[in-house]
Design a protein around this motif. Sequence first.
Motif, PDB file in Angstrom:
ATOM      1  N   ILE A 343       0.847  -1.203  -0.045  1.00  0.00           N
ATOM      2  CA  ILE A 343      -0.045  -0.117   0.080  1.00  0.00           C
ATOM      3  C   ILE A 343       0.881   1.176  -0.154  1.00  0.00           C
ATOM      4  CG2 ILE A 343      -1.773   1.259   1.209  1.00  0.00           C
ATOM      5  CD1 ILE A 343      -2.880  -1.101   2.274  1.00  0.00           C
ATOM      6  N   LEU A 344       1.953   1.354   0.631  1.00  0.00           N
ATOM      7  CA  LEU A 344       2.819   2.186   0.843  1.00  0.00           C
ATOM      8  C   LEU A 344       3.425   2.787  -0.838  1.00  0.00           C
ATOM      9  CD1 LEU A 344       5.052   1.505   3.890  1.00  0.00           C
ATOM     10  CD2 LEU A 344       3.071   3.259   3.810  1.00  0.00           C
ATOM     11  N   TRP A 345       3.775   1.776  -1.429  1.00  0.00           N
ATOM     12  CA  TRP A 345       4.186   1.927  -2.817  1.00  0.00           C
ATOM     13  C   TRP A 345       3.006   2.389  -3.897  1.00  0.00           C
ATOM     14  CZ3 TRP A 345       9.213   2.516  -2.697  1.00  0.00           C
ATOM     15  CH2 TRP A 345       9.960   1.661  -2.070  1.00  0.00           C
ATOM     16  N   SER A 346       2.140   1.861  -3.535  1.00  0.00           N
ATOM     17  CA  SER A 346       0.923   2.246  -4.405  1.00  0.00           C
ATOM     18  C   SER A 346       0.166   3.586  -4.295  1.00  0.00           C
ATOM     19  CB  SER A 346      -0.402   1.289  -4.399  1.00  0.00           C
ATOM     20  OG  SER A 346      -0.896   1.106  -2.935  1.00  0.00           O
ATOM     21  N   LYS A 347       0.375   3.943  -2.841  1.00  0.00           N
ATOM     22  CA  LYS A 347      -0.359   5.383  -2.688  1.00  0.00           C
ATOM     23  C   LYS A 347       0.758   6.165  -3.307  1.00  0.00           C
ATOM     24  CE  LYS A 347      -3.274   6.387  -1.208  1.00  0.00           C
ATOM     25  NZ  LYS A 347      -4.579   6.452  -1.904  1.00  0.00           N
ATOM     26  N   MET A 348       2.251   6.229  -3.167  1.00  0.00           N
ATOM     27  CA  MET A 348       3.197   7.082  -3.895  1.00  0.00           C
ATOM     28  C   MET A 348       2.885   7.094  -5.365  1.00  0.00           C
ATOM     29  SD  MET A 348       6.410   7.017  -1.600  1.00  0.00           S
ATOM     30  CE  MET A 348       6.865   5.109  -1.782  1.00  0.00           C
ATOM     31  N   LYS A 349       2.733   5.689  -5.829  1.00  0.00           N
ATOM     32  CA  LYS A 349       2.395   5.589  -7.131  1.00  0.00           C
ATOM     33  C   LYS A 349       1.237   6.502  -7.749  1.00  0.00           C
ATOM     34  CE  LYS A 349       4.888   3.640  -9.533  1.00  0.00           C
ATOM     35  NZ  LYS A 349       6.000   3.929 -10.083  1.00  0.00           N
ATOM     36  N   GLU A 350       0.115   6.469  -7.003  1.00  0.00           N
ATOM     37  CA  GLU A 350      -1.032   7.447  -7.401  1.00  0.00           C
ATOM     38  C   GLU A 350      -0.608   8.879  -7.742  1.00  0.00           C
ATOM     39  OE1 GLU A 350      -4.173   7.323  -4.628  1.00  0.00           O
ATOM     40  OE2 GLU A 350      -4.696   5.124  -4.802  1.00  0.00           O
ATOM     41  N   TYR A 351       0.256   9.212  -6.919  1.00  0.00           N
ATOM     42  CA  TYR A 351       0.860  10.688  -7.060  1.00  0.00           C
ATOM     43  C   TYR A 351       1.685  10.864  -8.418  1.00  0.00           C
ATOM     44  CZ  TYR A 351      -0.281  10.717  -1.964  1.00  0.00           C
ATOM     45  OH  TYR A 351      -0.963  10.883  -0.852  1.00  0.00           O
ATOM     46  N   ARG A 352       2.191   9.723  -8.931  1.00  0.00           N
ATOM     47  CA  ARG A 352       2.818   9.797 -10.147  1.00  0.00           C
ATOM     48  C   ARG A 352       2.062   9.172 -11.610  1.00  0.00           C
ATOM     49  NH1 ARG A 352       9.130   8.177  -8.147  1.00  0.00           N
ATOM     50  NH2 ARG A 352       8.802   9.972  -6.488  1.00  0.00           N
ATOM     51  N   SER A 353       0.772   8.951 -11.128  1.00  0.00           N
ATOM     52  CA  SER A 353      -0.016   8.098 -12.358  1.00  0.00           C
ATOM     53  C   SER A 353       0.098   8.864 -13.394  1.00  0.00           C
ATOM     54  CB  SER A 353      -1.130   7.746 -11.603  1.00  0.00           C
ATOM     55  OG  SER A 353      -2.099   9.157 -11.408  1.00  0.00           O
ATOM     56  N   PRO A 354       0.150   8.560 -14.670  1.00  0.00           N
ATOM     57  CA  PRO A 354       0.096   8.932 -15.695  1.00  0.00           C
ATOM     58  C   PRO A 354      -1.426   9.287 -16.071  1.00  0.00           C
ATOM     59  CG  PRO A 354       0.342   6.677 -16.278  1.00  0.00           C
ATOM     60  CD  PRO A 354       0.448   6.993 -14.902  1.00  0.00           C
ATOM     61  N   ILE A 355      -1.742  10.492 -16.766  1.00  0.00           N
ATOM     62  CA  ILE A 355      -3.141  11.148 -17.035  1.00  0.00           C
ATOM     63  C   ILE A 355      -3.502  11.488 -18.165  1.00  0.00           C
ATOM     64  CG2 ILE A 355      -3.516  11.695 -14.644  1.00  0.00           C
ATOM     65  CD1 ILE A 355      -2.926  14.450 -15.234  1.00  0.00           C
ATOM     66  N   LYS A 356      -2.786  10.497 -19.177  1.00  0.00           N
ATOM     67  CA  LYS A 356      -3.001  10.921 -20.750  1.00  0.00           C
ATOM     68  C   LYS A 356      -4.634  10.843 -21.101  1.00  0.00           C
ATOM     69  CE  LYS A 356       1.385   8.369 -21.955  1.00  0.00           C
ATOM     70  NZ  LYS A 356       1.871   7.497 -22.872  1.00  0.00           N
ATOM     71  N   GLN A 357      -5.285  10.026 -20.601  1.00  0.00           N
ATOM     72  CA  GLN A 357      -6.638  10.204 -21.090  1.00  0.00           C
ATOM     73  C   GLN A 357      -7.504  11.396 -20.408  1.00  0.00           C
ATOM     74  OE1 GLN A 357      -8.782   6.488 -20.215  1.00  0.00           O
ATOM     75  NE2 GLN A 357     -10.640   7.131 -20.672  1.00  0.00           N
ATOM     76  N   LEU A 358      -7.241  11.802 -19.389  1.00  0.00           N
ATOM     77  CA  LEU A 358      -7.780  12.877 -18.662  1.00  0.00           C
ATOM     78  C   LEU A 358      -7.619  14.152 -19.356  1.00  0.00           C
ATOM     79  CD1 LEU A 358      -9.508  13.959 -16.267  1.00  0.00           C
ATOM     80  CD2 LEU A 358      -7.371  14.174 -14.702  1.00  0.00           C
ATOM     81  N   ARG A 359      -6.266  14.236 -19.846  1.00  0.00           N
ATOM     82  CA  ARG A 359      -5.669  15.381 -20.351  1.00  0.00           C
ATOM     83  C   ARG A 359      -6.449  15.589 -21.727  1.00  0.00           C
ATOM     84  NH1 ARG A 359      -1.468  18.020 -18.925  1.00  0.00           N
ATOM     85  NH2 ARG A 359      -0.293  16.387 -17.817  1.00  0.00           N
ATOM     86  N   THR A 360      -6.774  14.616 -22.498  1.00  0.00           N
ATOM     87  CA  THR A 360      -7.365  14.797 -23.699  1.00  0.00           C
ATOM     88  C   THR A 360      -8.767  15.170 -23.513  1.00  0.00           C
ATOM     89  OG1 THR A 360      -8.346  12.441 -23.785  1.00  0.00           O
ATOM     90  CG2 THR A 360      -5.997  12.986 -24.800  1.00  0.00           C
TER      91      THR A 360
END
Length: 795
Positions: A343-360
């Motif tokens: 969970i510690l890794w996954s929460k940090m990974k959320e803060y770096r998640s790519p958002i290509k679809q959202l940007r479009t």
Amino acid sequence: MTPLGHFNRTLSLNNLANALSTHFGQLGKLQDLEEAIALHRETSSLMPVGHPGHSSSLDNLATALWTQFNKLGELPVLEEAITLHRQALSLRPLGHPDRSSSLNNLAIVITLYREALSLMLNGHPDRSSSLNNLAIILMTHFEQLGELADLAEAIALHREALSLRPVGHPDRSSSLNNLGNTLSTRFKQLGELPDLKEAIILYREGLILRPVGHPDRSLSLTNLGNVLSTHFDLMGELVDLEEALLLYKEACNTFNTTSRLKFTLEWAINAHEHKHQSTKTAYEKALGLLEQCLIIRPTLDLQHKFFQTVQSTSTLTSNAVSWAVDIEELKEAVQMWEQGRGILWSKMKEYRSPIKQLRTQDAALAEQFENLKMQLDQFTTKYSEFDLMPNRLEEKQWAAKRALNNQWNDLVKNIQSMNGFDTFLKAPPFSSIAKVASDGPVILVNLASYRSDALILHCVDSDPICVPLPDVKHVTVFETINMLSESLKLGYLVNDSHQSRPVVLDDYSKDAVIEHILRQLWTCIAFPVLKKLDDLGFGKGSRIWWCPSGKLCTLPLHAAQPFEMPTHTQQQLSQKYIHSYTPTLGSLIRAREDVVARVDGTAPDVLAIATSSLDRVYDEVEVMQTVGCKTEELMGEKVAHDTMLEGLSKYPWIHFASHGHIDTNQPFNSSFELHDNARFTIRDLVKANLPNAELAVLSACHTAAVDKDNTPDEGISLAAGMQFCGFRGIVGTFWAMDDRDGPLLAQEFYKRILHPKNKPVDFKDAAKVLKAVTKEMRRQNVPLHRWVLFVHIGA
């Protein structure tokens, strides 16, 4: 000479405090004692829960406060000293060298409370409080020594205290709860049903006095639920069980998130044990609350400490998975597995998640999300626990972090409400998780007190397959394996009676211990799993990934073998597959995504990082060059924090030859050793974001080792840190490697991976190449314990 942050500061603080205490004893100057107390407080803050000196720091502070009480007679000072002595005693179990000292301190407290009670005769307004205090300290004494006389006296004292607190008294609910606790404890000791029935009556009355909104109502709900659950076990009256589970469910509505999690865990455990229909709801709620409890803690260290201090969180996921398996909901089991691990890794990974679809779809919203996640990422990884002590960070900064969390939650909810984004940053469904099996089967090995199983994800379009592991018992076979593993690492030899004696083990003795471990792993886990893979048609040379739970994360499943007189089938299976590990399913899926193939198919230059503290690290770099490896060298005094980060960002392949250090108290401080004994920690690693990274060969000690005692399911290791910041495949070590093996590893590994037959160079060949390297090490008669430790993690 030892400023804030210096590794030896606690020693200096303690020495100065002791000297000031002695000075006070000679001259009686109160300012000396006050300064000593302040120094002991700082020492204790620098030795948190899990630190080997934690109990001593508590004891020293308690002793200084005890001295202050004797001088000034201030009751709050005495109460704090008692609390600290009790905490210190709880950390000193049977066999601890300082246990006798703690018991002596506790005995002094009991004597003092008896004297205080003797001065508060019938009619004294504070007699009920004095009775209560003596009863509580006697219960502590009972819990440590098990003397029933202490328990009986505590019950009598609580009865008298209750009699002095009639209906309408503000402390009556507390006395009802205390007497109920002691009677419940005596029932557990002696099994006398009247004690249990009286405890139920007391808890019921106490609950009435704590209506909805009372700060202790959830505690009363849980206490009554516990005794009703016990009564159901004895009498089989279903109404008791149903009421108990309703009480647990209500207790979960408390305002405090951490308390809600504790009470929900009680609900889940009791529902599971009684196979109640609310079990699924309880586990789902607990897993969600676990994530919330981490979010509100602003740093990695504080989040990790939370895992250490809250009981049952370490077994929550494995128990939830075992329940889902028990009712044959295997997809649900896999989803719970992924939600509750790393969970510690996954929460940090959320803060770096790519958002290509959202940007479009909404560029402005995407920009807001990017800015907010950058702020949270920097805050989480920038500060250590020490930085966030109240006297080190202003309250306005805590408030700022809380505000960021609230903004994050609101923004994520906003995004999830958009069309097509309903699963954004939510726990992934099985359909998304199943693609982890696209390159070969992944085996989840779940170890729980209820049952143990292997879940095989073998095909993207198929349900998981369960292989029961009945011989893997929490307190029998598995504990034997764990003890043997520890014996090897600590230099102890364990006999059949589990008695140990310190010895200096030679290579033959070490190999004998490892062979025993591998044979146990083969019989209990590997053989039934590999036999199932063979039945499913996975051929020779197929890649497989192990994803074990709990303390199994520390053991070499990849090397499990039958050894003595194996059958032909066993011998074939033990050598048939290419083994890798993955800490979570999501990390393996991400390691395979967006891989950019080099046009010419040639190998990239390798950044070779070597420090001068080991004899043969330069030999490793030299042999890499002799087999055609193009290297950029970072060696000796050039190996520093800034050059490390720069090199990691520039080169997709790295080879690290140095010391690796594991810190079991604060795993994010586990480190690579740089020049002049400087350290490059996991905390430093996670600040990097390396989208072009591919392969890391970590020729150092303990690089794949996790904290086996506290949070093994979080998979906090140097190798995991490399994977988090972008490396897709990692070669690491389970324990200390022999530096004689570094040059051989480098020569055989790069000779093979750089010169594949009829195909381009590919980092994904690392696992296959590592298997060939260890085979060559065996051919050269390298001892078993020196090649088994090498493992491959990732794609």
